[in-house]
Write an enzyme that holds these catalytic residues in place. Structure first.
Site, PDB file in Angstrom:
ATOM      1  N   ASP A   1       1.421   2.234  -6.226  1.00  0.00           N
ATOM      2  CA  ASP A   1       0.499   1.532  -5.343  1.00  0.00           C
ATOM      3  C   ASP A   1       1.308   0.706  -4.344  1.00  0.00           C
ATOM      4  O   ASP A   1       2.112  -0.146  -4.734  1.00  0.00           O
ATOM      5  CB  ASP A   1      -0.422   0.628  -6.165  1.00  0.00           C
ATOM      6  CG  ASP A   1      -1.411  -0.115  -5.300  1.00  0.00           C
ATOM      7  OD1 ASP A   1      -2.282   0.538  -4.695  1.00  0.00           O
ATOM      8  OD2 ASP A   1      -1.308  -1.354  -5.211  1.00  0.00           O
TER       9      ASP A   1
ATOM     10  N   THR B   1      -2.952   1.674   1.020  1.00  0.00           N
ATOM     11  CA  THR B   1      -1.912   0.661   1.204  1.00  0.00           C
ATOM     12  C   THR B   1      -0.541   1.283   1.463  1.00  0.00           C
ATOM     13  O   THR B   1       0.272   0.699   2.176  1.00  0.00           O
ATOM     14  CB  THR B   1      -1.839  -0.240  -0.036  1.00  0.00           C
ATOM     15  OG1 THR B   1      -1.676   0.569  -1.210  1.00  0.00           O
ATOM     16  CG2 THR B   1      -3.124  -1.039  -0.186  1.00  0.00           C
ATOM     17  N   THR B   2      -0.297   2.448   0.879  1.00  0.00           N
ATOM     18  CA  THR B   2       0.978   3.131   1.143  1.00  0.00           C
ATOM     19  C   THR B   2       0.946   3.812   2.506  1.00  0.00           C
ATOM     20  O   THR B   2       1.916   3.740   3.272  1.00  0.00           O
ATOM     21  CB  THR B   2       1.257   4.169   0.044  1.00  0.00           C
ATOM     22  OG1 THR B   2       1.213   3.535  -1.231  1.00  0.00           O
ATOM     23  CG2 THR B   2       2.622   4.806   0.241  1.00  0.00           C
TER      24      THR B   2
ATOM     25  N   ASP C   1      -8.769   0.764  -7.019  1.00  0.00           N
ATOM     26  CA  ASP C   1      -8.726   1.502  -5.752  1.00  0.00           C
ATOM     27  C   ASP C   1      -9.889   2.481  -5.646  1.00  0.00           C
ATOM     28  O   ASP C   1     -10.536   2.590  -4.595  1.00  0.00           O
ATOM     29  CB  ASP C   1      -7.392   2.259  -5.627  1.00  0.00           C
ATOM     30  CG  ASP C   1      -6.220   1.317  -5.406  1.00  0.00           C
ATOM     31  OD1 ASP C   1      -6.464   0.117  -5.234  1.00  0.00           O
ATOM     32  OD2 ASP C   1      -5.068   1.786  -5.428  1.00  0.00           O
TER      33      ASP C   1
END
Length: 570
Positions: free
Chosen positions: A102, A135-136, A433
């Protein structure tokens, strides 16, 4: 004779090049601290100031240093993108180990010292707070934009023109995303699209072996606290509790509230039907004076009167709770063995040391009023629940309290099991998520297709716009933005073990030939590049947020041309 001739030639050349010597030249130690110098023989050399001693960076040097720092952070996350992305092991100074892919968690737990690196940490955290997923991807996209900006700076473009071109291109990309987005319909009964979208999020996680069940749990949890008619979700009513031990597939959704506590006395009943719950935030103990005090007991009679008075306090407290009609007491504070024994004798099960957040969730779910003092205990402040039970795990003494069939609210709890604490924590993050993605889809039911297809389609649209509608220097920046978008597809292909250049080239050529924006990188080697057939979906809101946040960060970094450390202005 030959030696003499060579010496004469060397002397003549030296005089021609450097001129006749006018006495001894100044040595390097006598010269200025930096600049051009010659030694005692007239040979030139340059003294450079040590880079680590510089306290201030200006102009293009500052921009290059900032871009380099940002790219070093983004390269760390690049290999974690996609379903075949690698995990990172993060070891804290205390020896705690975290294994995750994550992006927000990795950056949050990395020790990033550079100021621009901290901006990327904030960028990933903003994506996590606003959307919950991507997020990545947002960090990888930001790194690709900064890399393209560095190439343009080397070609002499002004950083402000680059930033303006990137913003212009981002507007074009967002508009194209809205054009190719697909609106999906779902309901509480027909939720296949929600499950497929949650599975796409879980594909890159460590729990992807059981992604179908986990996606179903995430969808059911969000739908339980959502109002589909008004597109609203009460996310605060969802709790995720983890308990190490057992198997990952034993993770379950509980329609109620789970607290990591047990009954205060082992002989209290473990199951309570038709529970009437009294929630206290005051301790089961006699009142204490607010000021410092000293009590001298000089006789046995005085001690017995004091003990009897204390017993009366406990008896009165228990009697007030019993008179209200409560058959379960949940207390934020603790109580001693004497109060615990009185509660047991009066058939009043109790749970102590319950946290403030859990107290509030129980109050919301059961409709109870939180009672701050015993004088305010009454029947109208009790909460209702169909069943309260204590659950034991394995052969250990670990237990949890489960409150089911709550009267006032549809609060739910996901109980995560796993072989060790690391797996439980990663499953917790993964389910968070997935639930955020489902919530976003309830708010805005438009989706785009994954596998890099949306980025490639936007890159083609931006490049076509640059060729047709833009002239001048800004065209270079818009084309660079299109190249940066394709870097996401390159990273997906690299992490899947494919030839990135050949794979992305085939995807682009097929999209241009067929006009199909759903074609992406076949990371799972299924034989088709159509992401609709692979059921790989992403929410439109997440993609738009990634583009906007990455572009804003790039503009912020490009506008910095002077780095001044506190107290150092030289």
């Amino acid at each position: 004779v030959v030696v003499v001739v060579v010496i004469v030639v060397v002397v003549i050349v030296t005089v021609v090049v450097h001129g006749p010597r006018q006495g001894p030249q100044p040595s390097a130690t006598m010269a200025q601290p930096a600049g051009y110098f010659t030694d005692e023989y007239g040979r030139p050399f340059i003294v450079l100031r040590e880079q680590q001693a510089k306290a201030r960076l200006r102009g293009i040097e500052a921009m290059k240093a900032n871009l380099l720092a940002a790219q070093s952070v983004t390269n760390t996350l690049r290999s974690s993108l996609g379903p075949k992305g690698m995990d990172k092991m993060l070891v804290s100074s205390d020896g705690d180990v975290t294994i995750t892919n994550d992006g927000a968690t990795i950056l949050q737990r990395m020790d990033v010292d550079h100021q621009i690196g901290k901006l990327l940490v904030d960028l990933s955290q903003s994506q996590d707070n606003e959307v919950g997923d991507g997020t990545t991807g947002v960090v990888v996209l930001a790194g690709a934009l900064l890399s393209e900006a560095e190439k343009l700076l080397d070609r002499g473009l002004h950083p402000v023109r680059i930033a303006e071109g990137f913003e212009h291109a981002a507007d074009v990309a967002v508009e194209h995303l809205r054009t190719i987005a697909t609106q999906v319909e779902f309901s509480a009964e027909e939720k296949s699209f929600l499950v497929d979208t949650a599975q796409t999020t879980l594909s890159s996680k460590i729990i992807n072996v059981h992604k179908r069940k986990m996606a179903q749990i995430a969808v059911d949890a969000v739908l339980a606290v959502s109002d589909l008619e008004h597109h609203d979700t009460r996310f605060d009513l969802i709790s995720v509790q983890g308990k190490a031990g057992g198997r990952l597939e034993e993770t379950e959704l509980i329609r109620g509230v789970v607290i990591d506590k047990e009954m205060s006395h082992p002989q209290m009943p473990k199951v309570i039907e038709d529970a009437r719950i009294l929630i206290l935030t005051c301790p089961f103990e006699p009142p204490k004076p607010k000021t410092k005090h000293k009590l001298d007991i000089t006789s046995r009679d005085a001690y017995e009167r004091l003990h009897q008075r204390e017993q009366d306090y406990f008896t009165e407290m228990v009697a007030q709770c019993k008179a209200s009609g409560a058959n379960l007491i949940i207390c934020q504070w603790g109580f001693d063995d004497e109060a615990n024994h009185l509660l047991l004798q009066n058939d009043l099960p109790a749970v102590r040391w319950v946290g403030g957040v859990e107290i509030e969730r129980i109050a919301i779910a059961t409709g109870a009023r939180i009672v701050p003092r015993f004088s305010e205990v009454s029947a109208d402040k009790l909460g209702r629940a169909g069943r309260v039970r204590e659950v034991a795990f394995g052969t250990t003494k670990e237990r949890m309290i489960v409150i089911e069939d709550c009267a006032e609210s549809s609060a739910v709890t996901v109980l995560v099991r796993g072989g060790n604490r690391m797996i439980v924590d990663e499953a917790d993050r993964s389910l968070h998520d997935a639930m955020c993605v489902v919530r976003n889809l309830i708010r805005d039911n438009r989706i785009v297709y994954g596998g890099g297809s949306a980025e490639v389609a936007c890159g083609l649209a931006v490049a076509a716009y640059a060729d047709a509608s833009v002239s001048g220097v800004e065209q270079y920046a818009i084309r660079a933005f299109a190249d940066a978008l394709e870097d996401v597809a390159f990273a997906l292909a690299e992490n899947s073990g494919l030839d990135p250049i050949a794979e992305v080239t085939r995807v682009k050529s097929e999209q241009v030939a067929t006009g199909n924006p759903r074609l992406g990188v076949d990371c799972m080697q299924t034989g088709t590049r159509d992401m609709r057939e692979q059921h790989v979906f992403e929410t439109l809101s997440s993609k738009v947020q990634q583009l906007q946040l990455a572009t804003q960060l790039c503009r912020l970094v490009l506008k910095i041309d002077d780095v001044v450390l506190e107290g150092n202005y030289s």
